[in-house]
Scaffold this active site. Sequence first.
Site, PDB file in Angstrom:
ATOM      1  N   LYS A  31      14.587 -57.821 143.339  1.00  0.00           N
ATOM      2  CA  LYS A  31      14.878 -58.360 142.002  1.00  0.00           C
ATOM      3  C   LYS A  31      14.211 -57.487 140.945  1.00  0.00           C
ATOM      4  CE  LYS A  31      13.044 -62.209 139.987  1.00  0.00           C
ATOM      5  NZ  LYS A  31      12.837 -62.100 138.535  1.00  0.00           N
ATOM      6  N   ASP A  58      18.028 -59.105 137.179  1.00  0.00           N
ATOM      7  CA  ASP A  58      17.674 -60.373 136.527  1.00  0.00           C
ATOM      8  C   ASP A  58      17.403 -60.128 135.045  1.00  0.00           C
ATOM      9  OD1 ASP A  58      16.943 -63.007 136.105  1.00  0.00           O
ATOM     10  OD2 ASP A  58      14.914 -62.749 136.897  1.00  0.00           O
ATOM     11  N   LEU A  59      18.482 -59.868 134.303  1.00  0.00           N
ATOM     12  CA  LEU A  59      18.333 -59.575 132.865  1.00  0.00           C
ATOM     13  C   LEU A  59      18.790 -60.732 131.996  1.00  0.00           C
ATOM     14  CD1 LEU A  59      19.418 -55.807 132.884  1.00  0.00           C
ATOM     15  CD2 LEU A  59      17.121 -56.785 133.032  1.00  0.00           C
ATOM     16  N   LYS A  60      19.242 -61.817 132.597  1.00  0.00           N
ATOM     17  CA  LYS A  60      19.541 -63.070 131.891  1.00  0.00           C
ATOM     18  C   LYS A  60      20.367 -62.847 130.624  1.00  0.00           C
ATOM     19  CE  LYS A  60      15.439 -65.454 133.667  1.00  0.00           C
ATOM     20  NZ  LYS A  60      14.765 -64.347 134.400  1.00  0.00           N
ATOM     21  N   ASP A  63      24.903 -63.909 125.255  1.00  0.00           N
ATOM     22  CA  ASP A  63      25.473 -63.293 124.053  1.00  0.00           C
ATOM     23  C   ASP A  63      26.908 -63.808 123.907  1.00  0.00           C
ATOM     24  OD1 ASP A  63      25.992 -61.482 121.917  1.00  0.00           O
ATOM     25  OD2 ASP A  63      24.680 -59.975 122.822  1.00  0.00           O
ATOM     26  N   PRO A  65      30.891 -63.920 124.488  1.00  0.00           N
ATOM     27  CA  PRO A  65      31.576 -63.591 125.742  1.00  0.00           C
ATOM     28  C   PRO A  65      31.941 -62.110 125.883  1.00  0.00           C
ATOM     29  CG  PRO A  65      32.402 -65.665 124.895  1.00  0.00           C
ATOM     30  CD  PRO A  65      31.465 -65.125 123.840  1.00  0.00           C
ATOM     31  N   THR A 122      11.911 -72.622 133.085  1.00  0.00           N
ATOM     32  CA  THR A 122      10.847 -73.530 133.541  1.00  0.00           C
ATOM     33  C   THR A 122       9.608 -73.460 132.651  1.00  0.00           C
ATOM     34  OG1 THR A 122      10.333 -71.849 135.178  1.00  0.00           O
ATOM     35  CG2 THR A 122      11.485 -73.804 135.956  1.00  0.00           C
ATOM     36  N   GLY A 216       7.549 -63.302 144.696  1.00  0.00           N
ATOM     37  CA  GLY A 216       6.854 -62.153 144.115  1.00  0.00           C
ATOM     38  C   GLY A 216       5.483 -61.967 144.720  1.00  0.00           C
TER      39      GLY A 216
HETATM   40  O1  C5P Z   1       5.165 -64.051 141.918  1.00  0.00           O
HETATM   41  P1  C5P Z   1       6.132 -65.188 142.012  1.00  0.00           P
HETATM   42  O2  C5P Z   1       6.524 -65.514 143.444  1.00  0.00           O
HETATM   43  O3  C5P Z   1       5.719 -66.378 141.221  1.00  0.00           O
HETATM   44  O4  C5P Z   1       7.451 -64.594 141.349  1.00  0.00           O
HETATM   45  C1  C5P Z   1       8.572 -65.397 141.130  1.00  0.00           C
HETATM   46  C2  C5P Z   1       9.602 -64.636 140.384  1.00  0.00           C
HETATM   47  O5  C5P Z   1      10.615 -65.550 139.987  1.00  0.00           O
HETATM   48  C3  C5P Z   1       9.108 -63.993 139.095  1.00  0.00           C
HETATM   49  O6  C5P Z   1       9.894 -62.802 138.909  1.00  0.00           O
HETATM   50  C4  C5P Z   1       9.409 -65.008 138.042  1.00  0.00           C
HETATM   51  O7  C5P Z   1       9.623 -64.434 136.794  1.00  0.00           O
HETATM   52  C5  C5P Z   1      10.715 -65.577 138.574  1.00  0.00           C
HETATM   53  N1  C5P Z   1      11.023 -66.921 138.110  1.00  0.00           N
HETATM   54  C6  C5P Z   1      10.160 -67.996 138.250  1.00  0.00           C
HETATM   55  N2  C5P Z   1      10.513 -69.231 137.799  1.00  0.00           N
HETATM   56  C7  C5P Z   1      11.704 -69.394 137.248  1.00  0.00           C
HETATM   57  C8  C5P Z   1      12.586 -68.341 137.097  1.00  0.00           C
HETATM   58  C9  C5P Z   1      12.217 -67.094 137.549  1.00  0.00           C
HETATM   59  O8  C5P Z   1       9.073 -67.843 138.778  1.00  0.00           O
HETATM   60  N3  C5P Z   1      12.046 -70.604 136.867  1.00  0.00           N
END
Ligand code: C5P
Length: 237
Positions: A31, A58-60, A63, A65, A122, A216
């Site tokens: 990712k 994962d650039l979300k 904007d 369409p 979140t 991560g």
């Molecule tokens: O290090 P960790 O396991 O917490 O990484 C989780 C990844 O998922 C990170 O890249 C974080 O930005 C992403 N993420 C998250 N919660 C979300 C959406 C994305 O932790 N709701």
Amino acid sequence: MHRILVALDVPTAADADRHATTLAGAVGGLKIGGTLFTAEGPSLVRRFVEQGHRVFLDLKFHDIPHQVSGSVRSAAALGAWMLTIHTSGGADMMKAAADSARNAAAKLGTTAPLVIGVTVLTSLDEAAIAQVGVARPLGEQVERLAVLARESGIDGVVSSPQEAARLRALCGPDFLLVTPGIRPTPPPGAARPDDQARTLTASEAIAAGASYLVVGRPILGARDPRAAALALAAEVG
Ligand code: C5P
């Protein structure tokens, strides 16, 4: 092992390359988020794709369409396997993203990238969504956006592990749930290791209906990242 996607939350291509080499074959995808992409750009994505990695871009995108359609087309041309958009961009935006993924793949002769929607970040709580005009409870807003995402033809949504069971029931067996917030079971009485508050273990998240797990720090911060990734893969089967 294909269900574990590692979040390469590192600032440079050198760090990312090192992790990609260590984890080749031990994770189901890499990712790349805004930090790494903005620093190192599309060439890093192309390189990983050429090396045989599945790249989750994962650039979300959020904007109009037309612009999201173009962003998805560009991501498909880079060879992205999965990408994210914001569901709050609305049904037309999501339909444009899904169409663009399919059309770009047809032109390129490749498989369309999976289009995954972010519902409510979140980092936002009930007070924060009220500030931007959303009066209903946060859980209901997440469900509403997930159902709209499915109706708009995108492939799935990002889901916290706690939401997974409910969204699986609402959205059916084929909708993808991509779930971060995964942590190993802490030893009894141990403190939380970091800022992820609402976590599940990998096997709990799969049992709740998650399709892919984004992990991560439990991988990148492990003494032996490859062993940590393989252990998670073994846990989820
Ligand atoms: O290090 P960790 O396991 O917490 O990484 C989780 C990844 O998922 C990170 O890249 C974080 O930005 C992403 N993420 C998250 N919660 C979300 C959406 C994305 O932790 N709701």
